[in-house]
Scaffold this motif. Sequence first.
Motif, PDB file in Angstrom:
ATOM      1  N   HIS A  86     -20.959  -7.127  16.497  1.00  0.00           N
ATOM      2  CA  HIS A  86     -20.475  -6.061  15.617  1.00  0.00           C
ATOM      3  C   HIS A  86     -21.536  -5.669  14.588  1.00  0.00           C
ATOM      4  CE1 HIS A  86     -15.962  -7.448  15.972  1.00  0.00           C
ATOM      5  NE2 HIS A  86     -16.518  -7.207  17.145  1.00  0.00           N
ATOM      6  N   GLU A  87     -21.515  -4.400  14.218  1.00  0.00           N
ATOM      7  CA  GLU A  87     -22.161  -3.973  12.975  1.00  0.00           C
ATOM      8  C   GLU A  87     -21.247  -4.306  11.812  1.00  0.00           C
ATOM      9  OE1 GLU A  87     -22.731  -1.406   9.515  1.00  0.00           O
ATOM     10  OE2 GLU A  87     -21.005  -1.441  10.838  1.00  0.00           O
ATOM     11  N   GLY A  88     -19.947  -4.131  12.033  1.00  0.00           N
ATOM     12  CA  GLY A  88     -18.996  -4.399  10.961  1.00  0.00           C
ATOM     13  C   GLY A  88     -17.557  -4.280  11.402  1.00  0.00           C
ATOM     14  N   THR A  89     -16.665  -4.436  10.438  1.00  0.00           N
ATOM     15  CA  THR A  89     -15.223  -4.327  10.647  1.00  0.00           C
ATOM     16  C   THR A  89     -14.651  -3.344   9.632  1.00  0.00           C
ATOM     17  OG1 THR A  89     -15.010  -6.593  11.463  1.00  0.00           O
ATOM     18  CG2 THR A  89     -13.022  -5.574  10.582  1.00  0.00           C
ATOM     19  N   TRP A  90     -13.719  -2.520  10.098  1.00  0.00           N
ATOM     20  CA  TRP A  90     -13.033  -1.551   9.233  1.00  0.00           C
ATOM     21  C   TRP A  90     -11.658  -2.077   8.823  1.00  0.00           C
ATOM     22  CZ3 TRP A  90     -14.942   2.984   7.266  1.00  0.00           C
ATOM     23  CH2 TRP A  90     -16.184   3.386   7.763  1.00  0.00           C
ATOM     24  N   LEU A  91     -11.350  -1.882   7.537  1.00  0.00           N
ATOM     25  CA  LEU A  91     -10.032  -2.215   6.990  1.00  0.00           C
ATOM     26  C   LEU A  91      -9.509  -1.019   6.197  1.00  0.00           C
ATOM     27  CD1 LEU A  91     -10.805  -5.742   5.417  1.00  0.00           C
ATOM     28  CD2 LEU A  91      -9.832  -5.315   7.676  1.00  0.00           C
ATOM     29  N   GLN A  92      -8.240  -0.704   6.351  1.00  0.00           N
ATOM     30  CA  GLN A  92      -7.575   0.274   5.486  1.00  0.00           C
ATOM     31  C   GLN A  92      -6.742  -0.505   4.472  1.00  0.00           C
ATOM     32  OE1 GLN A  92      -7.208   3.869   8.809  1.00  0.00           O
ATOM     33  NE2 GLN A  92      -5.337   3.032   7.971  1.00  0.00           N
ATOM     34  N   TRP A  93      -7.145  -0.438   3.196  1.00  0.00           N
ATOM     35  CA  TRP A  93      -6.506  -1.300   2.188  1.00  0.00           C
ATOM     36  C   TRP A  93      -5.119  -0.764   1.815  1.00  0.00           C
ATOM     37  CZ3 TRP A  93      -9.545  -5.493   0.639  1.00  0.00           C
ATOM     38  CH2 TRP A  93      -8.923  -6.389  -0.232  1.00  0.00           C
ATOM     39  N   PRO A  94      -4.138  -1.656   1.671  1.00  0.00           N
ATOM     40  CA  PRO A  94      -2.789  -1.223   1.266  1.00  0.00           C
ATOM     41  C   PRO A  94      -2.813  -0.535  -0.098  1.00  0.00           C
ATOM     42  CG  PRO A  94      -2.802  -3.528   1.965  1.00  0.00           C
ATOM     43  CD  PRO A  94      -4.233  -3.115   1.856  1.00  0.00           C
ATOM     44  N   HIS A  95      -1.995   0.488  -0.240  1.00  0.00           N
ATOM     45  CA  HIS A  95      -1.867   1.202  -1.515  1.00  0.00           C
ATOM     46  C   HIS A  95      -0.390   1.478  -1.780  1.00  0.00           C
ATOM     47  CE1 HIS A  95      -1.089   4.887   0.748  1.00  0.00           C
ATOM     48  NE2 HIS A  95      -2.193   4.660   1.465  1.00  0.00           N
ATOM     49  N   HIS A  96      -0.117   2.071  -2.913  1.00  0.00           N
ATOM     50  CA  HIS A  96       1.289   2.277  -3.324  1.00  0.00           C
ATOM     51  C   HIS A  96       1.779   3.696  -3.101  1.00  0.00           C
ATOM     52  CE1 HIS A  96      -0.979   3.621  -6.877  1.00  0.00           C
ATOM     53  NE2 HIS A  96       0.060   4.376  -7.156  1.00  0.00           N
ATOM     54  N   TYR A  97       0.937   4.560  -2.560  1.00  0.00           N
ATOM     55  CA  TYR A  97       1.277   5.981  -2.514  1.00  0.00           C
ATOM     56  C   TYR A  97       2.300   6.336  -1.438  1.00  0.00           C
ATOM     57  CZ  TYR A  97      -2.612   6.489  -5.718  1.00  0.00           C
ATOM     58  OH  TYR A  97      -3.439   6.372  -6.798  1.00  0.00           O
ATOM     59  N   GLN A  98       2.523   5.438  -0.495  1.00  0.00           N
ATOM     60  CA  GLN A  98       3.492   5.710   0.562  1.00  0.00           C
ATOM     61  C   GLN A  98       4.754   4.858   0.416  1.00  0.00           C
ATOM     62  OE1 GLN A  98       2.935   8.022   2.935  1.00  0.00           O
ATOM     63  NE2 GLN A  98       4.190   7.550   4.714  1.00  0.00           N
ATOM     64  N   TYR A  99       4.565   3.550   0.181  1.00  0.00           N
ATOM     65  CA  TYR A  99       5.719   2.637   0.186  1.00  0.00           C
ATOM     66  C   TYR A  99       5.913   1.888  -1.127  1.00  0.00           C
ATOM     67  CZ  TYR A  99       5.531   3.549   5.200  1.00  0.00           C
ATOM     68  OH  TYR A  99       5.502   4.157   6.420  1.00  0.00           O
ATOM     69  N   GLY A 100       5.128   2.257  -2.171  1.00  0.00           N
ATOM     70  CA  GLY A 100       5.379   1.694  -3.487  1.00  0.00           C
ATOM     71  C   GLY A 100       4.530   0.490  -3.839  1.00  0.00           C
ATOM     72  N   VAL A 101       4.592   0.125  -5.111  1.00  0.00           N
ATOM     73  CA  VAL A 101       3.772  -0.968  -5.654  1.00  0.00           C
ATOM     74  C   VAL A 101       4.138  -2.336  -5.076  1.00  0.00           C
ATOM     75  CG1 VAL A 101       3.152  -2.212  -7.770  1.00  0.00           C
ATOM     76  CG2 VAL A 101       3.202   0.296  -7.760  1.00  0.00           C
ATOM     77  N   PRO A 102       5.432  -2.691  -4.930  1.00  0.00           N
ATOM     78  CA  PRO A 102       5.756  -4.008  -4.362  1.00  0.00           C
ATOM     79  C   PRO A 102       5.165  -4.207  -2.965  1.00  0.00           C
ATOM     80  CG  PRO A 102       7.686  -3.079  -5.424  1.00  0.00           C
ATOM     81  CD  PRO A 102       6.659  -1.990  -5.388  1.00  0.00           C
ATOM     82  N   TYR A 103       5.217  -3.157  -2.142  1.00  0.00           N
ATOM     83  CA  TYR A 103       4.628  -3.216  -0.794  1.00  0.00           C
ATOM     84  C   TYR A 103       3.139  -3.535  -0.895  1.00  0.00           C
ATOM     85  CZ  TYR A 103       2.770  -1.372   3.645  1.00  0.00           C
ATOM     86  OH  TYR A 103       2.095  -1.216   4.838  1.00  0.00           O
ATOM     87  N   ARG A 104       2.436  -2.788  -1.734  1.00  0.00           N
ATOM     88  CA  ARG A 104       0.998  -2.990  -1.905  1.00  0.00           C
ATOM     89  C   ARG A 104       0.692  -4.395  -2.402  1.00  0.00           C
ATOM     90  NH1 ARG A 104      -1.421  -0.292  -7.060  1.00  0.00           N
ATOM     91  NH2 ARG A 104      -0.612  -2.274  -7.893  1.00  0.00           N
ATOM     92  N   ASN A 105       1.406  -4.810  -3.420  1.00  0.00           N
ATOM     93  CA  ASN A 105       1.093  -6.098  -4.063  1.00  0.00           C
ATOM     94  C   ASN A 105       1.307  -7.283  -3.135  1.00  0.00           C
ATOM     95  OD1 ASN A 105       0.481  -4.640  -6.322  1.00  0.00           O
ATOM     96  ND2 ASN A 105       2.223  -5.328  -7.542  1.00  0.00           N
ATOM     97  N   ARG A 106       2.327  -7.211  -2.275  1.00  0.00           N
ATOM     98  CA  ARG A 106       2.578  -8.370  -1.418  1.00  0.00           C
ATOM     99  C   ARG A 106       1.594  -8.447  -0.252  1.00  0.00           C
ATOM    100  NH1 ARG A 106       7.433  -5.408   0.371  1.00  0.00           N
ATOM    101  NH2 ARG A 106       7.237  -4.886   2.580  1.00  0.00           N
ATOM    102  N   LEU A 107       0.853  -7.350   0.004  1.00  0.00           N
ATOM    103  CA  LEU A 107      -0.129  -7.363   1.087  1.00  0.00           C
ATOM    104  C   LEU A 107      -1.546  -7.627   0.617  1.00  0.00           C
ATOM    105  CD1 LEU A 107       1.030  -4.397   3.379  1.00  0.00           C
ATOM    106  CD2 LEU A 107       1.622  -6.819   3.524  1.00  0.00           C
TER     107      LEU A 107
END
Length: 344
Positions: free
Chosen positions: A8-29
């Motif tokens: 690999h050159e690298g790995t892609w990650l999409q970081w959790p955010h609160h804009y779709q499912y809220g802050v609790p969703y983001r924080n627990r991930l």
Amino acid sequence: MPDESELHEGTWLQWPHHYQYGVPYRNRLDATWVAMTQALAGSENVHIIAYNEKEEKRIIDLLNKNNIDLTHVDFYRFKTDDVWVRDNGPIYARDMHGNLVIQDWGFNGWGQKSDEESNQPIGFTNCNAIPKKIAQAQGIPLIDLNKTLINEGGSVEIDGHGTLMACKSSIINDNRNPGMSQAQIEAIFTEYLGASHFIWLDGQAGLDLTDQHIDGFARFGNASTIVTMNKHDLLEFDVTAKDIKTLYGAKNKQEKPYNFVTVPLTKNTVKKSSGSDLGYKGSYVNYYIANTVVLVPNYQDPNDTIANDIIQSLYPNRSVVGIDVRDLYENGGMIHCVTQQQPA
């Protein structure tokens, strides 16, 4: 399309955010993404997609608090709907001259599903735009397949030697590709992924959000090996008896039967970090192969060690790292679902 175990050159990650499912969703991930970044940053580049500048700063603070070296970590500010970069992200392939291209397959939110809690349509337009944005940012040629085929990365397993394994339910399905035949879809996969031999399971439309992606229960360990579960565990994981028979009877492009390595389900049903019981067991098959590490879903379960050891035996030149996915698993996916490789 190169096999995942290639350099690999690298790995892609999409970081959790609160804009779709809220802050609790983001924080627990967050903790799961921190752990993945920590494990991957010593192996290869880690390309993190942050929703915006504010989120990027928040993520950097998180990583710094966990003493993670950011030398091989970079950030791209792109809006996303969710975290499943395996399904919506870029598919890197090599053209006939060996040059890398980015394939932008269509993504429509797993057949335009609705969220179970809100009963509202799942957003997918931001995620569907990610491959094009990455291609522009990296200056890599883009092959736009949005009008050719709806195809999530978790729907297809590639052995790197001409064989593709998939469930029909998540591809040959009118919620993705209405009116298209198996022969038409195979021809597309042959042209763009280099697959000329196919292992098709029926799968089950409507079983889950993805209509049963293959990478939850069957993976190519290498060119001659399929990693899966024993037949009893596959049944418990809602794989049909017919599909189990097809899977265990699979042969490679040279018509040779595969070797099978079986990994157990969790011993117990999965409990989130809060202690609430999800009521179903976890799969370890949804692991991710990086250059020097293999990230394996872990659940604070007695079978974590057993599964890690089995997978470690497959990859003696890499170190297995167990990643706690208990809180992610509630949303249906594990490690492979939220990672995407960029070949060297």
